[in-house]
Design a protein around this motif. Structure first.
Motif: not given
Length: 328
Positions: A47-66, A268-270
């Protein structure tokens, strides 16, 4: 001063070394209700791969240089929080770093279940809870069902296989390569399909000529399409992940998706955090299955925080059997 992996740019496709940097950062002063944790085990998860994109999801994306974050198990070094003392082992989300200051409300002391600490990042943690609630609640799987599990040699998939067998189900698992298929069979699966040796639809049709009642999806793509093709009437699909498409720009196409209508398939997604209030139930049930030997753990361990990106990329090339962990 601590070290943490920072996301330096948004990946296009599979992340490269240029997307990451291991950098020192200043730990904030410990505030009231906070604990300082020295991490021993770090988790990498698809799931961490999705957080590397700047898109809205169920967890916030990683921020650049943070600093990045994720699941971790560590030891409390200092505490300004009631109920936590130096030496306590805790599960928290301050991963991808060697030390972290954590709000105590976001940390859980490891319960005394006689397990190794890293198990709480695997079968006794989010991984196992995802398998348990996804199979039994989301898919309403029951004794006698025929269950198809994709990525059955992975962390979640291997737990699903074992829980399903413990509950009296017939299990078909897919995995890439004969060694992984042998591992899936060793977990108790009735059939293991090597998707690298033959098309998944062909293998699944041979293993389940009468079709499937339940599909636990970790892959998406052709695996999900094969499940559409072979679903029985009122089959139930628990959609946990779709790792096949995480590094692709174009979505998958499905030949057999129209069977959703004719076969009254329930999909059903979960997210496992939907079931947070029921974790005591999970610990009780999974603790018993582990103690009895019905569920076993196997980890793939990468040594050293310096190798976090390699461990993460390994998830997408099939380097792991069971849970992928980084040991500090």
């Amino acid at each position: 001063m601590a070290r943490a992996w920072h996301l330096m740019s948004r990946p296009q496709g599979l992340p490269t070394d240029e997307n990451f940097a291991l950098k020192p950062y200043d730990l904030p002063e410990l505030g009231e209700g906070q604990i300082l944790v020295r991490n021993h085990w770090l988790s990498v998860d698809p799931y961490m791969r999705g957080r590397m994109n700047d898109v809205k999801s169920y967890v916030p994306p990683f921020q650049i240089d943070q600093p990045m974050d994720g699941g971790a198990v560590g030891e409390v070094v200092e505490s300004r929080a009631d109920g936590f003392s130096a030496g306590d082992l805790v599960l928290h989300m301050g991963g991808w770093r060697d030390e972290a200051v954590v709000d105590s409300r976001m940390a859980n002391k490891l319960p005394n279940l006689g397990a190794e600490p890293q198990a709480f990042l695997g079968n006794l943690g989010v991984t196992g809870a995802t398998a348990y609630f996804g199979l039994l609640d989301v898919a309403s799987a029951k004794e006698g069902d025929v269950v198809f599990v994709s990525a059955a040699a992975g962390a979640v998939g291997s737990a699903v296989v074992q829980i399903a067998k413990a509950k009296g189900m017939t299990v078909i698992g897919s995995a890439g390569g004969e060694d992984k298929c042998e591992f899936v069979r060793s977990l108790g699966a009735d059939h293991a399909i090597d998707y690298k040796a033959q098309p998944i639809l062909k293998g699944l049709a041979a293993a389940t000529p009468d079709g499937i009642d339940v599909y636990f999806d970790n892959v998406g793509g052709d695996h999900l399409d094969a499940a559409f093709a072979l679903a029985k009437m009122r089959a139930r699909f628990a959609i946990c992940g779709m790792i096949e498409g995480y590094n692709k720009a174009e979505p998958a196409a499905f030949r057999f998706i129209m069977r959703v209508i004719a076969m009254r398939i329930r999909m059903q997604g979960f997210i496992v955090f939907d079931f947070q209030p029921r974790m005591d139930e999970f610990y009780r049930e999974m603790g018993q299955m582990l103690a009895s030997g019905q569920v076993k753990s196997r980890d793939t361990v990468v040594e050293g925080i310096e190798n976090m990106p390699d461990a993460f990329r390994g998830l997408f090339s099939g380097d792991n059997v069971g849970k992928m962990l980084v040991k500090l």
